[in-house]
Write an enzyme that holds these catalytic residues in place. Structure first.
Site, PDB file in Angstrom:
ATOM      1  N   GLY A  44       1.075  -1.336   0.106  1.00 24.09           N
ATOM      2  CA  GLY A  44       0.121   0.014   0.437  1.00 24.09           C
ATOM      3  C   GLY A  44       0.964   1.272   0.119  1.00 24.09           C
ATOM      4  O   GLY A  44       0.510   2.338  -0.755  1.00 24.09           O
ATOM      5  N   CYS A  45       1.965   1.667   0.453  1.00 23.28           N
ATOM      6  CA  CYS A  45       2.881   2.680   0.787  1.00 23.28           C
ATOM      7  C   CYS A  45       3.775   2.523  -0.691  1.00 23.28           C
ATOM      8  O   CYS A  45       3.677   3.518  -1.044  1.00 23.28           O
ATOM      9  CB  CYS A  45       3.453   2.525   1.690  1.00 23.28           C
ATOM     10  N   THR A  46       3.972   1.286  -1.707  1.00 23.59           N
ATOM     11  CA  THR A  46       4.758   1.736  -2.043  1.00 23.59           C
ATOM     12  C   THR A  46       3.888   2.106  -3.472  1.00 23.59           C
ATOM     13  O   THR A  46       3.363   3.404  -4.373  1.00 23.59           O
ATOM     14  CB  THR A  46       5.250   0.815  -2.888  1.00 23.59           C
ATOM     15  N   ALA A  49       3.641   5.881  -2.914  1.00 25.22           N
ATOM     16  CA  ALA A  49       4.324   6.796  -3.019  1.00 25.22           C
ATOM     17  C   ALA A  49       4.794   6.861  -4.287  1.00 25.22           C
ATOM     18  O   ALA A  49       4.792   7.942  -5.294  1.00 25.22           O
ATOM     19  CB  ALA A  49       5.502   5.994  -2.908  1.00 25.22           C
TER      20      ALA A  49
END
Length: 156
Positions: A44-46, A49
């Site tokens: 999710g963070c990738t 970003a």
């Protein structure tokens, strides 16, 4: 007491993954997108970003500064940014002090750091808060809508 729209954004200085120091007060005069995320290189963070990366030119066109924050180390941020060609700074909040200062809640029974995006206007006031663990890329589209409103507001 939780931060509210219109509150002065708490000032801070933190190290970036490139070894510089980011100081919020140095950004006065332009809007800042400050997004807190749980962890470098997680799915999710990738996605979040990379969505900010893919639309980064739109943010620049709106005069905004984009900054990501997690508790990962400067070295972790450097690897994450290089791997995904992120053009904006990632701040190392290793102590969690900034997350606490911005009252970013924990998610999933308090096990994970939360995912919250703040838009801070050119005067340093909080113009928008978006809190959502799911739909990581929604942070990008909703933030752009808010920035367009700030840029196109009467008197701008």
């Amino acid at each position: 007491m939780m931060l509210q729209l219109g509150d002065q954004a708490p000032d801070f200085s933190l190290p970036t993954g490139s070894g510089d120091t980011f100081h919020l007060a140095d950004q006065r005069g332009k809007p800042v997108v400050l997004y807190f995320y749980p962890k470098d290189d997680t799915p999710g963070c990738t996605a979040e970003a990379c969505a900010f990366r893919d639309q980064y030119e739109d943010f620049l066109d709106l005069g905004a500064v984009v900054v990501g924050v997690s508790s990962d180390s400067e070295a972790s941020h450097q690897k994450f940014a290089q791997k995904h060609r992120l053009p904006f700074p990632l701040l190392a909040d290793t102590s969690g002090a900034l997350r606490k200062q911005y009252e970013v809640p924990r998610a999933f029974l308090g096990l994970l750091p939360g995912r919250v995006t703040f838009v801070i206007d050119a005067q340093g006031k909080i113009a928008y808060i978006f809190n959502s663990m799911s739909g990581a890329t929604d942070h990008v589209s909703k933030t752009k809508e808010v920035l367009r409103g700030l840029v196109n507001a009467p008197g701008k």
